[in-house]
Motif scaffolding. Sequence first.
Motif, PDB file in Angstrom:
ATOM      1  N   VAL A  34      33.813  54.855  35.271  1.00 34.04           N
ATOM      2  CA  VAL A  34      34.483  54.520  34.020  1.00 34.04           C
ATOM      3  C   VAL A  34      35.704  53.694  34.373  1.00 34.04           C
ATOM      4  O   VAL A  34      36.593  54.163  35.077  1.00 34.04           O
ATOM      5  N   CYS A  35      35.732  52.460  33.903  1.00 29.61           N
ATOM      6  CA  CYS A  35      36.809  51.520  34.235  1.00 29.61           C
ATOM      7  C   CYS A  35      37.792  51.418  33.072  1.00 29.61           C
ATOM      8  O   CYS A  35      37.377  51.403  31.912  1.00 29.61           O
ATOM      9  N   GLY A  36      39.052  51.316  33.381  1.00 31.32           N
ATOM     10  CA  GLY A  36      40.101  51.288  32.381  1.00 31.32           C
ATOM     11  C   GLY A  36      40.125  50.026  31.533  1.00 31.32           C
ATOM     12  O   GLY A  36      40.739  50.004  30.476  1.00 31.32           O
ATOM     13  N   TYR A  37      39.440  48.991  31.972  1.00 34.56           N
ATOM     14  CA  TYR A  37      39.333  47.765  31.188  1.00 34.56           C
ATOM     15  C   TYR A  37      38.093  47.013  31.632  1.00 34.56           C
ATOM     16  O   TYR A  37      37.587  47.203  32.739  1.00 34.56           O
ATOM     17  N   ASP A  38      37.566  46.151  30.781  1.00 33.62           N
ATOM     18  CA  ASP A  38      36.296  45.485  31.031  1.00 33.62           C
ATOM     19  C   ASP A  38      36.326  44.546  32.231  1.00 33.62           C
ATOM     20  O   ASP A  38      35.329  44.424  32.938  1.00 33.62           O
ATOM     21  N   TYR A  39      37.447  43.864  32.462  1.00 30.82           N
ATOM     22  CA  TYR A  39      37.486  42.952  33.602  1.00 30.82           C
ATOM     23  C   TYR A  39      37.339  43.702  34.922  1.00 30.82           C
ATOM     24  O   TYR A  39      36.717  43.211  35.861  1.00 30.82           O
ATOM     25  N   LEU A  40      37.876  44.906  35.019  1.00 35.71           N
ATOM     26  CA  LEU A  40      37.685  45.729  36.211  1.00 35.71           C
ATOM     27  C   LEU A  40      36.209  46.123  36.325  1.00 35.71           C
ATOM     28  O   LEU A  40      35.630  46.068  37.410  1.00 35.71           O
ATOM     29  N   ALA A  41      35.588  46.466  35.221  1.00 32.66           N
ATOM     30  CA  ALA A  41      34.160  46.805  35.224  1.00 32.66           C
ATOM     31  C   ALA A  41      33.324  45.608  35.667  1.00 32.66           C
ATOM     32  O   ALA A  41      32.388  45.747  36.456  1.00 32.66           O
ATOM     33  N   MET A  42      33.643  44.423  35.182  1.00 31.92           N
ATOM     34  CA  MET A  42      32.900  43.226  35.552  1.00 31.92           C
ATOM     35  C   MET A  42      33.060  42.915  37.041  1.00 31.92           C
ATOM     36  O   MET A  42      32.093  42.527  37.713  1.00 31.92           O
ATOM     37  N   GLY A  43      34.253  43.102  37.569  1.00 33.00           N
ATOM     38  CA  GLY A  43      34.463  42.917  39.003  1.00 33.00           C
ATOM     39  C   GLY A  43      33.701  43.937  39.818  1.00 33.00           C
ATOM     40  O   GLY A  43      33.131  43.621  40.872  1.00 33.00           O
ATOM     41  N   ALA A  44      33.634  45.165  39.338  1.00 31.03           N
ATOM     42  CA  ALA A  44      32.887  46.220  40.025  1.00 31.03           C
ATOM     43  C   ALA A  44      31.400  45.889  40.040  1.00 31.03           C
ATOM     44  O   ALA A  44      30.724  46.052  41.063  1.00 31.03           O
ATOM     45  N   ILE A  45      30.882  45.403  38.933  1.00 31.07           N
ATOM     46  CA  ILE A  45      29.469  45.026  38.855  1.00 31.07           C
ATOM     47  C   ILE A  45      29.171  43.908  39.841  1.00 31.07           C
ATOM     48  O   ILE A  45      28.187  43.962  40.584  1.00 31.07           O
ATOM     49  N   ARG A  46      30.002  42.894  39.867  1.00 31.96           N
ATOM     50  CA  ARG A  46      29.801  41.777  40.801  1.00 31.96           C
ATOM     51  C   ARG A  46      29.811  42.263  42.248  1.00 31.96           C
ATOM     52  O   ARG A  46      28.968  41.886  43.056  1.00 31.96           O
ATOM     53  N   CYS A  47      30.734  43.137  42.568  1.00 27.16           N
ATOM     54  CA  CYS A  47      30.840  43.673  43.920  1.00 27.16           C
ATOM     55  C   CYS A  47      29.600  44.496  44.286  1.00 27.16           C
ATOM     56  O   CYS A  47      29.069  44.373  45.391  1.00 27.16           O
ATOM     57  N   LEU A  48      29.127  45.317  43.358  1.00 26.90           N
ATOM     58  CA  LEU A  48      27.921  46.101  43.616  1.00 26.90           C
ATOM     59  C   LEU A  48      26.727  45.187  43.870  1.00 26.90           C
ATOM     60  O   LEU A  48      25.948  45.421  44.808  1.00 26.90           O
ATOM     61  N   TYR A  49      26.555  44.156  43.059  1.00 29.86           N
ATOM     62  CA  TYR A  49      25.459  43.210  43.263  1.00 29.86           C
ATOM     63  C   TYR A  49      25.581  42.517  44.618  1.00 29.86           C
ATOM     64  O   TYR A  49      24.591  42.323  45.308  1.00 29.86           O
ATOM     65  N   ASP A  50      26.804  42.155  44.996  1.00 26.08           N
ATOM     66  CA  ASP A  50      27.024  41.502  46.297  1.00 26.08           C
ATOM     67  C   ASP A  50      26.623  42.398  47.463  1.00 26.08           C
ATOM     68  O   ASP A  50      26.310  41.915  48.545  1.00 26.08           O
ATOM     69  N   HIS A  51      26.644  43.715  47.246  1.00 22.81           N
ATOM     70  CA  HIS A  51      26.261  44.668  48.278  1.00 22.81           C
ATOM     71  C   HIS A  51      24.822  45.168  48.111  1.00 22.81           C
ATOM     72  O   HIS A  51      24.425  46.165  48.706  1.00 22.81           O
ATOM     73  N   GLY A  52      24.046  44.488  47.271  1.00 24.92           N
ATOM     74  CA  GLY A  52      22.636  44.821  47.105  1.00 24.92           C
ATOM     75  C   GLY A  52      22.362  46.048  46.255  1.00 24.92           C
ATOM     76  O   GLY A  52      21.266  46.600  46.306  1.00 24.92           O
TER      77      GLY A  52
END
Length: 82
Positions: A34-52
């Motif tokens: 659970v992210c405190g704001y959407d931009y943090l969530a979007m960065g987390a998603i990008r990072c997860l995808y980058d790690h497969g």
Amino acid sequence: MKFAFYTLGCKTNQYETQAMEQLLKEKTLPRVLVCGYDYLAMGAIRCLYDHGLSVPEDVAILGMDDIMEAEFLNPPLSSISA
């Protein structure tokens, strides 16, 4: 079920992915983030995808703010309207 709470990041592009990088160093990832704001969530998603990793299969992500850009992600970001 194990619960963990993290306080992560600031509202800058640099910290949006760094916060998720910190979590990836843990031995086990949370099932839900659970992210405190959407931009943090979007960065987390990008990072997860980058790690497969997949969202929501590996880690489900919930944002807050309900920004317009969130609906353009694939899959769309679930977000709570502030």
